[in-house]
Design an enzyme around this catalytic site. Structure first.
Site, short mmCIF file in Angstrom:
data_model
loop_
_atom_site.label_atom_id
_atom_site.label_comp_id
_atom_site.label_asym_id
_atom_site.label_seq_id
_atom_site.Cartn_x
_atom_site.Cartn_y
_atom_site.Cartn_z
N ALA A 63 0.87 -1.18 0.00
CA ALA A 63 0.00 0.00 0.00
C ALA A 63 0.90 1.23 0.00
CB ALA A 63 -0.87 0.00 1.25
N GLY A 109 0.45 -5.14 0.98
CA GLY A 109 -0.78 -5.19 0.19
C GLY A 109 -0.55 -5.84 -1.15
N GLU A 112 -0.98 -9.35 -0.56
CA GLU A 112 -2.40 -9.60 -0.24
C GLU A 112 -3.26 -9.58 -1.49
OE1 GLU A 112 -2.03 -6.57 2.85
OE2 GLU A 112 -3.16 -7.93 4.14
N GLU A 132 4.66 -5.41 7.19
CA GLU A 132 3.91 -4.35 7.86
C GLU A 132 4.38 -4.06 9.27
OE1 GLU A 132 2.67 -6.72 5.97
OE2 GLU A 132 1.04 -5.93 4.72
N1 T1G Z 1 4.62 3.44 -0.26
C1 T1G Z 1 5.06 4.65 -0.68
N2 T1G Z 1 6.29 4.87 -1.19
C2 T1G Z 1 7.11 3.81 -1.26
C3 T1G Z 1 6.72 2.52 -0.83
C4 T1G Z 1 5.41 2.36 -0.31
N3 T1G Z 1 4.94 1.18 0.08
N4 T1G Z 1 7.78 1.68 -1.03
C5 T1G Z 1 8.77 2.42 -1.56
N5 T1G Z 1 8.38 3.69 -1.71
C6 T1G Z 1 9.17 4.78 -2.29
C7 T1G Z 1 10.37 5.14 -1.43
O1 T1G Z 1 10.00 6.06 -0.43
C8 T1G Z 1 11.30 5.75 -2.47
O2 T1G Z 1 10.81 7.06 -2.74
C9 T1G Z 1 11.02 4.92 -3.73
O3 T1G Z 1 9.71 4.34 -3.53
C10 T1G Z 1 12.04 3.80 -3.94
O4 T1G Z 1 12.05 3.03 -2.72
C11 T1G Z 1 -2.37 -2.85 3.01
C12 T1G Z 1 -0.90 -1.93 5.10
C13 T1G Z 1 10.03 -2.16 -2.27
C14 T1G Z 1 12.05 -3.19 -1.21
O5 T1G Z 1 6.61 -1.94 3.61
O6 T1G Z 1 10.64 -2.10 1.32
O7 T1G Z 1 0.96 -2.71 2.28
O8 T1G Z 1 12.91 8.32 -2.06
O9 T1G Z 1 14.47 3.54 -2.22
O10 T1G Z 1 15.73 0.21 -2.37
O11 T1G Z 1 -1.77 -4.65 4.35
O12 T1G Z 1 10.96 0.37 -1.13
O13 T1G Z 1 12.49 7.74 -4.48
O14 T1G Z 1 11.06 9.46 -3.32
O15 T1G Z 1 13.18 1.76 -0.92
O16 T1G Z 1 14.60 -0.54 -4.54
C15 T1G Z 1 4.05 -2.62 2.90
C16 T1G Z 1 8.21 -0.75 1.56
C17 T1G Z 1 3.35 -1.31 3.01
C18 T1G Z 1 7.47 -2.08 1.40
C19 T1G Z 1 12.28 -1.32 -2.85
N6 T1G Z 1 5.18 -2.52 2.00
N7 T1G Z 1 9.19 -0.55 0.51
O17 T1G Z 1 13.51 -0.92 -2.30
O18 T1G Z 1 13.76 1.40 -3.35
S1 T1G Z 1 2.01 -1.36 4.17
C20 T1G Z 1 6.39 -2.17 2.45
C21 T1G Z 1 10.36 -1.24 0.50
C22 T1G Z 1 0.87 -2.39 3.43
C23 T1G Z 1 -1.23 -3.67 3.49
C24 T1G Z 1 -0.22 -2.92 4.29
C25 T1G Z 1 11.33 -0.87 -0.58
C26 T1G Z 1 11.41 -1.90 -1.73
P1 T1G Z 1 11.89 8.22 -3.18
P2 T1G Z 1 13.45 2.45 -2.20
P3 T1G Z 1 14.51 0.00 -3.18
#
Ligand code: T1G
Length: 712
Positions: A63, A109, A112, A132
């Protein structure tokens, strides 16, 4: 169809492509686009099956985390999640086989959504996960209900409480992925979908019913998970919440378990713990954006390195380079020093190997990248030298003067100094534009923080090269200014001042360490000093005294120097703030000597020692950190408050669920922090000086994180 979600028919299959760079995060328009596209495909006579795939380098990474800030109340969350769960059920009720085609990451998500598809195929290097809890929340789109049905409760609990990604092959073995596609993912997914259409096969995860044996095994796994969390999730709520959600799914029908998940998610998403962890998630990505260093600043590739000084830090730094696959020369003055350094490195790798984290072959291959030397031979081939000699200004000046002669003009010359003046080294080198600080934290091969200390003349491409190198080394590089102690140790001096004064005023070493570890730090100030070595601080104080300075304003405790003069350096000498079984042992016991020294110190200062409440210890130390952090910001030595939070999270293990010293101050309210500074000033002395930025923000009713209270 929105640009974010495209629809096309390929070979009789509806292909739905999510295209929301950079990670295909599920923002509300993306959710809506998927919903519409699946409904369209179900009704489309040209489509016998449906494939859902991500554009770019990944499936859906979760998400959109930014969206959670719009959920102000639990009711907001319950309303939004009701829509999400209904949408996923509509997907799952699609009349044609719906296949998720996963490459890159399917996280949160994203996984999911894939679980609500009938089948999941993936490339062999894809990863899936429910991270999460790392954001202080739990899977909120059915993951705690579907994942146990697909993979069993034990694996679901492990994935959801640890938040770690799982490789495709392991996910396939667990029953999460149905097929690994060799070659083109889309073609493979289309072929797989057509085969399911032909077999008229649809499988809904929510309809998988667990046997009583599976449920009982699952409840046993729940109990085991709760026991494990007692140690690993100190002070955190989300990991416990996700266990509760999975437990509900084992005991209740899918719909009721889903309601329980939504309730627990709602509690988490509005919590300070989650806001703190989401803050650090973005803060860690902000640090690489240095206001005056454009993103396209040329950054060199570091292919060869050298380290001068084979002591604890130099050896750890050499390991860091070798671990990143970068050949590194390790120089010291004589063979004996080199042998000691290499023996320590060997011991470190043996420990890593004993933990199963490296094979013997990997250790040999990595160690082969470290070339010991007592000369500067080969230094004219390296792209960077890291100076890690004794923390003595004259020795460092001499070393930089030599490095300026034996290295290429474009080589980066970095000092691992923890507090001394980078500009002095720059002057001595004759190449000030190439010189900066690379301040590693001990143990250098483990701690992720790297303070990149820019000198007055450090060039922008050297900064950009350092930021790129930090990533390659697996470090979090934070650019800081060149004040005494840079940012980490400058603020730490105020933390330690309060720790020393609290001891003299009546608290005990054990109480102070206990209170701070209960607050969430991995180790208290006294335990930390016994590990780092009391002699290290003593020598810095000696140097400061020689130039008429102290590390922090206010009363200077004599006790640290008294211990130093007694030869009590901490663990390495078998005694310091605590007594140890033997030199090098970690088994410690309180030492009545410390209480005697504190009594003497109090008498010398003419104060009566008093019982000190735990709350005062936390308040004094966190207020000192926030007040000095405000000064660091307003003086321009950190680009933004969140850089300071990252420094403390990665440099000292400041509890991430509190967001760092600046975020934590905001959660108290800066008016509270300022009131405390003023109270301490009245009680203890004028050295408690409110930082002007703190006063300004309070006057404006703001915090460090409201509006642009940052130094840009
Ligand atoms: N939401 C918003 N922005 C995100 C994002 C996310 N989920 N993931 C990454 N970004 C942005 C990040 O801030 C950066 O922005 C750019 O993308 C590149 O990221 C409903 C509630 C996927 C392994 O926790 O672990 O789903 O600095 O530098 O090193 O049940 O990003 O370029 O402006 O990290 O290649 C669950 C979080 C969310 C995954 C890639 N998902 N992201 O790593 O790139 S909660 C996460 C990561 C959820 C559901 C629940 C990593 C990556 P900018 P990056 P990367």
């Amino acid at each position: 169809m929105s640009d974010l979600v495209r629809y096309e028919i390929k070979d009789g299959v509806a292909v739905i492509t999510i295209d929301n760079p950079p990670v295909n995060a599920l923002s509300p328009p993306v959710w809506e686009g998927i919903d519409q596209a699946v409904a369209r495909a179900s009704a489309d006579p040209a489509a016998e099956a449906i494939v859902l795939i991500g554009a770019g380098t990944t499936f859906i990474a979760g998400a959109d985390i930014k969206v959670f800030d719009t959920l102000k109340t639990r009711e907001d969350s319950m309303t939004r999640s009701a829509g999400t769960h209904a949408l996923l059920k509509r997907m799952e009720d699609a009349s044609k086989p719906l296949v998720a085609a996963i490459h890159g990451n399917a996280l949160g998500g994203g996984l999911e959504v894939a679980q609500a598809c009938h089948f999941r195929v993936a490339t062999k290097d894809a990863k899936v996960g429910q991270p999460e809890v790392l954001l202080g929340i739990i899977p909120g789109a059915g993951g705690t209900q579907r994942l146990p049905r697909l993979a069993g409760a034990k694996i679901a609990l492990e994935m959801c409480t640890e938040g770690k990604p799982v490789a495709a092959a392991n996910a396939q073995a667990a029953g999460i992925i149905d097929h690994i596609v060799d070659g083109d993912l889309l073609a493979g997914a289309i072929a797989f979908a057509k085969s399911k259409a032909k077999a008229r096969e649809i499988r809904k995860a929510r309809e998988i019913s667990l046997t009583d044996a599976q449920k009982n095994a699952g409840l046993e796994a729940v109990a085991a998970a709760r026991a494990a969390l007692k140690k690993t999730a100190k002070g955190m709520n989300a990991p416990h919440a996700v266990v509760n959600a999975i437990e509900a799914g084992l005991q209740r029908p899918f719909d009721e378990g889903s309601v329980r998940e939504r309730e627990l998610f709602a509690e988490c998403v509005v919590s300070t713990e989650s806001k703190a962890l989401r803050h650090l998630f973005f803060a860690e990505r902000e640090v690489a954006k240095v206001p005056d260093i454009p993103k396209d600043t040329p950054a060199k590739d570091v292919k060869r390195a050298a380290v001068v000084g084979a002591g604890t830090m130099g050896g750890g730094i050499a390991m860091t380079y070798a671990n990143a696959g970068i050949p590194v020369l390790l120089k010291d003055v004589d063979q004996a020093a080199l042998d000691r350094g290499l023996a320590t490195i060997r011991r470190n790798y043996d420990v890593t190997m004993s933990k199963g984290k490296m094979t013997a072959e990997q250790v040999e291959k990595t160690m082969a990248l470290i070339t010991p030397t007592t000369s500067y031979d080969g230094f004219d081939q390296v792209d960077i030298v890291v100076e890690a000699v004794f923390e003595n200004m004259d020795l460092k000046r001499l070393t930089f003067a030599e490095l300026g002669k034996v290295t290429r003009p474009d080589a980066v010359l970095a000092s691992n100094s923890s507090t001394l003046d980078i500009d002095e080294f720059a002057r001595a080198s004759g190449r000030p534009r190439q010189v900066l600080g690379h301040h590693f934290f001990s143990p250098a091969n483990v701690m992720k923080l790297l303070e990149i200390v820019r000198g007055r003349e450090t060039s922008k491409d050297v900064i950009a090269t350092s930021l790129k190198l930090a990533k390659k080394l697996g470090k979090v590089g934070v650019v800081v200014g060149n004040c005494f102690g840079f940012v980490a140790n400058r603020m730490l001096a105020y933390y330690m001042r309060e720790a020393y004064l609290l001891l003299e005023e009546g608290a005990s070493v054990e109480q102070i360490d206990r209170v701070l570890t209960e607050f969430g730090l991995p180790v208290g100030p006294y335990g930390m000093q016994d590990i780092a070595g009391i002699d290290v601080g003593a020598r810095i104080r000696q140097y400061l005294k020689s130039i008429g300075k102290t590390r922090a304003e206010g009363p200077q405790s004599d006790i640290p120097d008294q211990l130093f003069e007694m030869g009590r350096y901490g663990q390495k000498t078998g005694a310091g703030w605590y007594k140890y079984d033997a030199p090098g042992s970690r088994n410690r016991t309180p030492d009545p000597l410390i209480e005697q020294l504190a009594e003497q110190a109090a008498a010398k200062r003419g104060i009566r020692r008093r019982p000190i409440a735990d709350e005062e210890i936390i308040a004094r130390i966190t207020t000192a950190l926030a007040n000095e952090g405000a000064r660091v910001l307003e003086e321009g030595y950190a680009a933004r408050a969140s850089d300071i939070d990252i420094i403390y999270a990665y440099g000292f293990g400041f509890p991430r669920h509190r967001g760092g010293p600046m975020f934590y101050a905001d959660t108290l309210g800066l008016d509270t922090v300022l009131t405390r500074v003023q109270e301490y000033r009245a009680r203890f002395g004028d050295y408690w000086e409110p930082a002007p930025l703190l006063e300004k923000l309070v006057a404006e009713g703001r915090g460090f994180y409201s509006d642009a209270a940052v130094n840009v």
